[in-house]
Enzyme design. Structure first.
Site, PDB file in Angstrom:
ATOM      1  N   TRP A  37       0.848  -1.195   0.000  1.00  0.00           N
ATOM      2  CA  TRP A  37       0.000   0.000   0.000  1.00  0.00           C
ATOM      3  C   TRP A  37       0.881   1.243   0.000  1.00  0.00           C
ATOM      4  O   TRP A  37       1.871   1.324   0.741  1.00  0.00           O
ATOM      5  CB  TRP A  37      -0.904  -0.036   1.229  1.00  0.00           C
ATOM      6  CG  TRP A  37      -1.803   1.141   1.415  1.00  0.00           C
ATOM      7  CD1 TRP A  37      -2.564   1.754   0.466  1.00  0.00           C
ATOM      8  CD2 TRP A  37      -2.047   1.847   2.639  1.00  0.00           C
ATOM      9  NE1 TRP A  37      -3.273   2.795   1.018  1.00  0.00           N
ATOM     10  CE2 TRP A  37      -2.977   2.885   2.356  1.00  0.00           C
ATOM     11  CE3 TRP A  37      -1.598   1.707   3.945  1.00  0.00           C
ATOM     12  CZ2 TRP A  37      -3.431   3.762   3.321  1.00  0.00           C
ATOM     13  CZ3 TRP A  37      -2.051   2.573   4.906  1.00  0.00           C
ATOM     14  CH2 TRP A  37      -2.964   3.588   4.597  1.00  0.00           C
ATOM     15  N   ASP A  63      -1.249  -6.212   8.972  1.00  0.00           N
ATOM     16  CA  ASP A  63      -2.240  -5.219   8.563  1.00  0.00           C
ATOM     17  C   ASP A  63      -3.488  -5.972   8.103  1.00  0.00           C
ATOM     18  O   ASP A  63      -3.474  -6.684   7.099  1.00  0.00           O
ATOM     19  CB  ASP A  63      -1.681  -4.357   7.432  1.00  0.00           C
ATOM     20  CG  ASP A  63      -2.570  -3.155   7.128  1.00  0.00           C
ATOM     21  OD1 ASP A  63      -3.729  -3.147   7.574  1.00  0.00           O
ATOM     22  OD2 ASP A  63      -2.103  -2.229   6.443  1.00  0.00           O
ATOM     23  N   LYS A  93     -13.921  -1.098   5.373  1.00  0.00           N
ATOM     24  CA  LYS A  93     -14.455  -1.882   4.271  1.00  0.00           C
ATOM     25  C   LYS A  93     -15.529  -2.858   4.727  1.00  0.00           C
ATOM     26  O   LYS A  93     -16.639  -2.860   4.203  1.00  0.00           O
ATOM     27  CB  LYS A  93     -13.327  -2.658   3.576  1.00  0.00           C
ATOM     28  CG  LYS A  93     -12.550  -1.843   2.553  1.00  0.00           C
ATOM     29  CD  LYS A  93     -11.633  -0.822   3.186  1.00  0.00           C
ATOM     30  CE  LYS A  93     -10.808  -0.071   2.153  1.00  0.00           C
ATOM     31  NZ  LYS A  93      -9.931   0.924   2.771  1.00  0.00           N
TER      32      LYS A  93
END
Length: 397
Positions: A130, A211, A246
């Site tokens: 990311w 993560d 999300k």
């Protein structure tokens, strides 16, 4: 004094979102920013969240500060999502959780904590990762570097290269891993590969940060936790950075968590005391609303069942779009094989588009994707925009 400041460049991903908003093309398509879209192209509020919010507003009697680590119920529910109710880690009280402003806030609290107490350790991230990962740790003053992840085709995991990279790291260094739905590639290790990764981490005495931004978006809530649980089973200390943007659709509420797993309950409390200091020097304590909604859903059997159904529907829609994209491209460009996207998981995929092709998609076709591999947010695809999207990609290939 501010007249002397240089103009900072736009964010690599969020900047594309701004450019998309300003694009006058009525048929524009945004596949850049990592936000789930339904078939109508909207980011919905989940029905389970709306009901939890209605109940919260009826019962809420104060807007007072939370504790530095946030809501206790929230922390307990986060741990059960990560490891499962009744897990030995939870029974032995070897995990502590702090509520944070989103997954990014969790990563920054972790970075501040590690910089203070393990200043000599370097943070290793996957190549690619990311776009904000390295920036967060570098902003906290830590050195970062990369380990091998993507293979030479750009379509799969270079597992042997990854293991070779990890085996070369100095003891005490920090390794950042994606629990599932790797961002930006969508390429995850298998359960068997996770066992090997966990063994190397333990053998080399590395400190893992996991993560966990997409739990439930890959194969399911339990299935997506396999990698984390394999690592924790070795007995090493672990930091877990969770996000509920999300899977609960709570993007604007900024709901995240930092969970630390240690060898003893006493060590866990020592770690939490230091996390509190990192938080106090940053944002002092977390906002109430989003965390209360998550706890409200997870604490109620009926709401949790409803939420799990909504999560499954989002996951299934993304997988449906993967198949539709591959099938459509096969008809338009049969010599170009995109079938590798089907095996990738979560919201993102590496399309293999070059930076020149990505730029041409934007300037000539009003299709916005992220460069450096052509990261596509599959959740932005719909049955309606698929023909235009695939025609545009065919044109630039």
């Amino acid at each position: 004094m501010f007249d002397l400041l240089p103009l900072a460049p736009p964010d690599a991903i969020l900047g594309l979102g701004e450019a998309f908003k300003n694009d006058p093309n009525p048929n524009k398509i945004n596949l850049s920013v990592g936000v789930y879209k339904d078939e109508q192209g909207n980011t919905p509020v989940l029905a389970s969240i709306k009901e939890a919010e209605r109940r919260l507003l009826e019962k809420e009697k104060s807007k007072g500060y939370l504790a530095i680590e946030g809501l206790a119920d929230y922390g307990q529910q986060v741990q059960e999502m990560l490891f499962g109710a009744g897990h030995p880690i939870l029974k032995d009280k070897r995990a502590v959780t702090a509520q944070t402003p989103g997954g990014t806030g969790s990563l920054r609290v972790a970075a501040d904590l590690l910089r203070k107490h393990f200043a000599a350790a370097k943070v290793w991230v996957s190549k690619p990762t990311w776009a904000n990962h390295q920036a967060i740790f570098q902003a906290a003053g830590q050195l970062t570097d990369v380990y091998t992840y993507l293979d030479s085709t750009g379509k799969g995991l270079d597992f042997d290269g990854m293991i070779a990279s990890l085996e070369k790291l100095p003891a005490g260094d920090i390794v950042l891993l994606h629990a599932c739905c790797h961002n930006p590639t969508g390429i995850d290790p298998t359960p068997e590969q996770w066992k090997k990764i966990a063994a190397v981490i333990k053998d080399k005495k590395l400190l893992p940060i996991v993560d966990f931004a997409y739990q439930g978006f890959g194969d399911g809530l339990e299935e997506d936790a396999v990698g984390l649980r394999e690592i924790a089973a070795t007995g090493v200390d672990v930091l877990v950075c969770s996000s509920f943007s999300k899977n609960f659709g709570l993007y604007g509420e900024r709901v995240g968590a930092l969970t630390l797993v240690t060898n003893t309950a006493e060590a866990a409390q020592r770690a939490l005391s230091q996390v509190r200091i990192s938080i106090r020097c940053n944002y002092s304590n977390p906002p109430t609303h989003g965390g209360a909604l998550v706890a409200g859903v997870l604490n109620d059997a009926a709401l949790r069942k409803q939420w799990e159904g909504e999560l499954a529907a989002m996951r299934n829609r993304i997988n449906k779009m993967r198949h539709l994209f591959v099938d459509t491209m096969k008809k338009l460009k049969p010599e170009k094989d995109f079938s590798f996207l089907i095996s990738q998981k979560g919201m993102f995929s590496y399309s293999g588009l070059t930076n020149m092709q990505v730029d041409e998609l934007k300037t000539k076709h009003a299709v916005y994707v992220v460069g450096n591999g052509g990261r596509i947010n599959v959740a932005g695809m719909t049955e309606e925009n698929m023909p235009k999207l695939c025609a545009a990609i065919t044109a630039v290939l």
